[in-house]
Every structure is written in structure tokens, then in C-alpha cells.
Write a protein that holds these residues in place. Structure first.
Motif, short mmCIF file in Angstrom:
data_model
loop_
_atom_site.label_atom_id
_atom_site.label_comp_id
_atom_site.label_asym_id
_atom_site.label_seq_id
_atom_site.Cartn_x
_atom_site.Cartn_y
_atom_site.Cartn_z
N SER A 156 0.85 -1.20 0.00
CA SER A 156 0.00 0.00 0.00
C SER A 156 0.87 1.24 0.00
O SER A 156 2.09 1.18 0.23
N ALA A 157 0.23 2.41 -0.24
CA ALA A 157 0.98 3.68 -0.24
C ALA A 157 1.65 3.91 1.11
O ALA A 157 2.79 4.39 1.18
N GLU A 158 0.94 3.56 2.20
CA GLU A 158 1.51 3.75 3.54
C GLU A 158 2.72 2.83 3.74
O GLU A 158 3.75 3.25 4.30
N GLU A 159 2.59 1.57 3.26
CA GLU A 159 3.72 0.64 3.41
C GLU A 159 4.91 1.09 2.58
O GLU A 159 6.07 1.00 3.02
N GLN A 160 4.66 1.58 1.37
CA GLN A 160 5.76 2.06 0.54
C GLN A 160 6.47 3.23 1.20
O GLN A 160 7.69 3.31 1.18
N GLU A 161 5.69 4.14 1.78
CA GLU A 161 6.28 5.30 2.45
C GLU A 161 7.11 4.85 3.65
O GLU A 161 8.22 5.36 3.88
N LYS A 208 13.59 -6.10 10.09
CA LYS A 208 12.25 -5.55 9.93
C LYS A 208 11.91 -5.36 8.46
O LYS A 208 10.80 -5.67 8.00
N PHE A 209 12.86 -4.86 7.70
CA PHE A 209 12.66 -4.64 6.27
C PHE A 209 12.36 -5.96 5.56
O PHE A 209 11.43 -6.05 4.75
N GLN A 210 13.12 -7.00 5.89
CA GLN A 210 12.88 -8.30 5.27
C GLN A 210 11.55 -8.88 5.73
O GLN A 210 10.84 -9.53 4.95
N GLU A 211 11.18 -8.65 6.99
CA GLU A 211 9.90 -9.14 7.50
C GLU A 211 8.74 -8.53 6.73
O GLU A 211 7.78 -9.22 6.37
N MET A 212 8.84 -7.23 6.43
CA MET A 212 7.79 -6.56 5.68
C MET A 212 7.66 -7.15 4.28
O MET A 212 6.56 -7.31 3.76
N ARG A 213 8.79 -7.48 3.66
CA ARG A 213 8.74 -8.08 2.34
C ARG A 213 8.16 -9.48 2.39
O ARG A 213 7.36 -9.88 1.56
N MET A 214 8.55 -10.25 3.43
CA MET A 214 8.09 -11.62 3.53
C MET A 214 6.60 -11.72 3.79
O MET A 214 5.96 -12.71 3.41
N GLU A 215 6.04 -10.71 4.45
CA GLU A 215 4.60 -10.75 4.74
C GLU A 215 3.76 -10.79 3.47
O GLU A 215 2.61 -11.23 3.50
N ARG A 216 4.31 -10.29 2.36
CA ARG A 216 3.56 -10.29 1.09
C ARG A 216 3.85 -11.51 0.23
O ARG A 216 3.27 -11.66 -0.83
N MET A 217 4.80 -12.35 0.68
CA MET A 217 5.20 -13.49 -0.14
C MET A 217 4.32 -14.71 0.12
O MET A 217 3.76 -14.87 1.21
#
Length: 564
Positions: A156-161, A208-217
């Protein structure tokens, strides 16, 4: 089943959802491994074979004898995937038709096509090429639809920001850490504590950055399911590809005469070799034995053995390529499902089909060499140099010997000694070459299962080990360095400092390179030890004594001047 193996799943997902792109067509004559341009078609009654094409060569780069790929060296992995990652497309080689319309001259040249047959041959080529392109586009569409249907949602826009802000903060913290670590001064206690805090913050942000990416995988079992579907599409493409070639072959053979039909199998084997041999991975897998035979002008003497090699190699190339198009995804599925046996079996299957190609080449070398009488050893060595290029690279000592012979005004007695020194060196080098060939074959036998183990470790999120156990090749390289160092020392003992300065720098020598003063001292000590007549120089007999003791000393780990 484990579902969030962080770094391993991220690796698989990155390959799975890479941008879809089809391998771009390159000019046929410029692609490595493809046939070159053929000669002009001759006039009726005097038509002959055109100029033969050459396979593309390996990239050049600095490398040590007996081993490893060095910076600047190009070595293909034999898989040659198209852009877009493991699921981004088919292996590049499989997306290229075996025949295209511009191959008309090749067909004409090798099958001796009559003028009235040419229009039909051209039409068959056009139909085959167009049918191939349509079938390729259809299977690529299916792969693209599979990928798009399973692509993870965009953030989402918020996640990208949030991710952009985290990236900016991470770069600033890393910059601050680099500044604290710059310079050679020791950090005071407060600075050291601050540095440790920064490191901890950076690691936490990365996690944390990798966790955010993994949540969408996707989950692990979903990735395995997608891989199975992609594997089925690859196998479908393999069947379609074979069907298209069979249809073209059947159409073309209908119009060929009985004499032309006898040329078809050699023609097809030649085409396949031109395309498939350069995709080798193992030493000797890419060897074109016929090239070596032509260099020795032995095609007639070796005709029967060459034919046997062509038939066996062709069978093995077909089996290798059919197997390889299936293996990558099968191995990934097995690894994702924690089926170590299936994944290991895939690694062993690749090893077998590649070794079958390599062994056909190496066995042909021995069979043909046995037919060449006095030239057998010369032929065998020439073929081995092509099959094991990393074993037979020129050594630094051989370059030094070449440089010595270019020195003007060198004492004839010195040149005579250099010849003897070279003969002694080459005898021992030949023994090392034989050991290195055997060790290379053993080491390559393990590389496929080693790759399986590395993939499994990555999928399990384990760090790759930077250390490795010394190999038999490492031990042989060390013995080569010992031989070169001793031989170089003997050589320099026979030369003046001015002559030594004209030699190329020695390689990795024990104890580091010697400076001019050390080399002069060494030469003087050798003269003092062996100068029997006291004239301040070494004559032929004295040099022979020095070389004999130096040879005896090579098996002794103690250093120093012989006789001391």
C-alpha cells in the motif's frame, strides 16, 4: 512443513516473480556456440563444402594453473536461462529453433540439394520457423499467466512510504558507522559502545525490512505448487519442440533422394553438436574432438572412430538437454518440500548426463590416439589441453624460460643449462598434469551434490560458509608452486642481476619475492658452492652439479643453498 524460512523463501520468490521477458533474438552469427557463415554455393558440378563455422570461445582472463575461475574469466554454467529468473522464461537455448530460413545455405551445402529442390526446402524452413515462434509465444504466455496469477500484492501507499523512510534511515546509520570506523585510531570506550549500538540498530532494521517483504510473499507450499506447474509447462514445451522438429524432418526427407538421405544423420548430428557442445560445464564436456582431428589432418585415419564418437555423443547430448530442461524446477520443488532424496536424485541425474557427454569425448581421445602411431601422444596432449584448459595453462616459470631465450648475448653454456632445466621441469610438470586431471574429475563429480547442499542451506535460511576444506587440487597446486620456486631459484642462480631483471615477475613464491640484493647474494652463494676451478663463474660441468643437487633438494622441505 516450515512456512516462513525467511531468506530461503525470499530467494525462491525473487526468482518466481521476476519480470517476464523472453530471450531476445541475437544475430545468429554473433551468438557464442553457433555455426559461422558457410561458403558461397558453388556452381553445378563443382559444389563443395563451405567454410566451416567456429564455436564461440571462452572469455579470457587471468587465472592460475590447475584451478578455479579467476577474475575476468568467462565460464558458462551450461544452463543459460533467459532473463526473468528461474520462472521468468524457458532456458534460452530451448527458445531458439534448430533451423531458420537463413540456414538454407547450410542445408544446401551439407545435403547437396538440387536446384529444383531449393524452393521446397525454403518453404519447409519458413513453415518450421513460423510454427516454432507461435508455439514458443504460446508457452511463454502460459508461463506469464502463471506468474501474474501468483504475483504477491503490491504494498500500500503507507507501506511504501514506511519502507522508503526505513531505507533512508538505514543508509544514514550505515554512513555514520562507516565514519566512526574510518581512520586507524582506536575507539574510546564510549565510541565503541555507540558503534555496537549502531550495529544492533542496523541489524534490527534489516530484519524488519525483510519481514515486511516476507509478509507479502506466498507460503512455502504455494511456491512448490507454482514450481510444479511451471515444470509441467517446461515439459510441455519440450514435447512441442520435438514434435515441430520431427514434422520438419519428415517433410524435408520426403523430397530428398536416397543419396541425400544418407547425408541426413551426419548433417543433423553436426547441427546438434554446433549448438549443444558449448553448453558444457564439466572439463571435456564442450570438447569438439573433430576439431583436434582436423588440426592433425587425421580425418581419414580416424574415420571409423570419429563416426562412433559422433553417434555416441549425439545420443548423450539429446539425453542431457532433455534432462536439464526438467531438473531445475524439480530440484527446487523437492527442496521446498524438504524431500532431500528427490533433490539429491536430481543433482545426481544432472551429474550423470553431463558425465556421459564428457566421457564420450575423453574415450574418443584415447580411441583416436591409438590409431595415430608415433603422433598418438602429441594428439592426446593437444586434446587434453582443450578438454582441461585450467590444468594446462602456461606456468610463470615457462614464461620466464621464454624470456631468457630472448636475452641478447646470453652465454651459450647458460642456454644449454636452461634447456636441461626446462626438460627437468617439464618432466615433473607432466606428472602434476596427470594428477591434476584425475583430481579435477573427482572434484567435478561432487559439485552437483555440493550445489544441492548449498540450495538446501539457503532455503533453510542458513548462512553460506566462507571456509572450505582443502582439496586434492589445492595440494597439487602447492606442489606446483614448490616446483616453480625451486626451478626459478636455480635459473636465477645462473644469470647476472641485469639478466634477471629482464625476466617476468615470478608468481606466488615461497617467502615472497626476492629483491635485487637477495638475488645477487643467492647467485654469489651458488657460485661459491659449485665454482670448482675458482674462476668466479660456473662452467657447464659446474652448472650440471648445481642442477643435480637442486633436483635432489626439491623433495626436502628444508630451505637453503644445496650442500649447506
Amino acid at each position: 512443513m516450515r512456512t516462513h524460512l525467511r531468506s530461503g523463501l525470499l530467494l525462491a520468490c525473487t526468482a518466481l516473480f521476476a519480470a517476464p521477458t523472453l530471450a531476445q533474438e541475437e544475430p545468429r552469427g554473433d551468438r557464442p556456440g553457433f555455426r559461422g557463415e558457410r561458403g558461397e554455393r558453388g556452381q553445378r558440378g563443382q559444389r563443395g563444402r563451405g567454410a566451416e563455422g567456429r564455436r564461440g570461445g571462452q572469455g579470457e582472463g587471468e587465472a592460475r594453473p590447475f584451478g578455479g575461475v579467476q577474475r575476468g574469466e568467462v565460464r558458462g554454467n551450461g544452463r543459460d536461462r533467459g532473463p526473468g529468473g528461474m520462472f521468468g522464461g524457458l532456458p534460452r537455448w530451448s527458445t531458439e529453433p534448430d533451423f531458420v530460413r537463413r540456414d538454407l545455405r547450410l542445408v544446401d551445402d551439407m545435403l547437396m540439394v538440387a536446384d529444383e529442390q531449393l524452393p521446397m526446402v525454403e518453404a519447409f524452413l519458413a513453415d518450421y520457423e513460423e510454427g516454432f515462434q507461435k508455439a514458443r509465444e504460446a508457452i511463454q504466455t502460459k508461463l506469464r499467466e502463471l506468474r501474474e496469477a501468483n504475483r504477491p500484492p503490491e504494498p500500500s501507499a503507507e507501506e511504501q512510504e514506511e519502507m522508503r523512510a526505513m531505507g533512508t534511515e538505514l543508509r544514514e546509520k550505515m554512513r555514520a558507522m562507516r565514519m566512526m570506523m574510518s581512520g586507524n585510531r582506536e575507539l574510546v570506550d564510549a565510541e565503541a559502545a555507540e558503534l555496537e549500538d549502531l550495529r544492533a540498530e542496523i541489524e534490527a532494521m534489516r530484519a524488519k525490512f525483510q519481514e515486511m517483504r516476507m509478509e507479502r510473499m506466498p507460503e512455502q507450499d504455494q511456491i512448490a505448487q507454482i514450481a510444479r506447474q511451471a515444470s509441467a509447462l517446461r515439459k510441455e514445451w519440450l514435447r512441442n519442440r520435438a514434435s515441430l522438429e520431427a514434422e520438419f524432418t519428415e517433410s524435408l526427407q520426403v523430397i530428398l533422394s536416397e543419396e541425400q538421405l544418407t547425408l541426413w544423420d551426419p548433417f543433423r548430428r553436426q547441427v546438434r553438436r554446433d549448438r549443444a557442445l558449448p553448453r558444457g560445464v564439466l572439463s571435456g564436456e564442450s570438447l569438439d574432438v573433430n576439431t583436434v582431428v582436423r588440426e592433425f589432418e587425421a580425418s581419414e585415419a580416424a574415420a571409423e572412430a570419429l563416426l562412433a564418437w559422433e553417434v555416441e555423443l549425439d545420443k548423450n547430448l539429446i539425453e542431457r538437454d532433455n534432462t536439464m530442461i526438467e531438473l531445475d524446477l524439480d530440484a527446487l520443488v523437492a527442496t521446498l518440500e524438504n524431500d532431500d532424496k528427490a533433490a539429491r536424485d536430481a543433482a545426481r541425474s544432472e551429474s550423470k548426463v553431463r558425465r556421459d557427454v564428457r566421457d564420450a569425448n575423453l574415450e574418443a581421445i584415447d580411441a583416436i590416439a591409438a590409431l595415430l602411431g608415433e603422433r598418438s601422444n602429441e594428439f592426446r596432449l593437444a586434446a587434453w589441453k582443450r578438454a582441461f584448459p585450467r590444468v594446462y595453462r602456461q606456468t610463470s616459470f615457462e614464461r620466464a624460460l621464454d624470456a631468457v631465450r630472448k636475452i641478447e648475448g646470453l652465454d651459450p653454456l647458460v642456454l644449454e643449462t636452461v634447456d636441461r632445466l626446462e626438460a627437468d621441469f617439464l618432466t615433473q610438470l607432466s606428472e602434476l598434469h596427470e594428477e591434476a586431471r584425475d583430481a579435477t574429475l573427482k572434484q567435478e563429480l561432487k559439485q552437483f551434490e555440493d550445489r544441492f547442499n548449498q540450495m538446501r542451506d539457503r532455503m533453510n535460511g542458513e548462512r553460506q560458509r566462507s571456509d572450505r576444506e582443502p582439496t586434492e587440487l589445492d595440494e597439487i597446486r602447492e606442489r606446483l608452486r614448490e616446483l616453480e620456486a625451486d626451478s626459478r631459484e636455480t635459473l636465477e642462480g645462473m644469470l647476472t642481476p641485469e639478466e634477471i631483471a629482464q625476466l617476468p615477475r615470478a608468481g606466488d613464491r615461497r617467502g615472497g619475492p626476492r629483491n635485487d640484493e637477495q638475488r645477487g647474494d643467492m647467485r654469489q652463494r651458488i657460485i661459491e658452492r659449485f665454482d670448482r676451478n675458482g674462476d668466479g663463474e660456473l662452467d657447464a660441468s659446474e652448472r650440471e652439479n648445481a642442477m643435480r643437487e637442486m633436483r635432489n633438494r626439491r623433495g626436502n622441505p628444508e630451505r637453503g643453498i644445496p650442500g649447506e
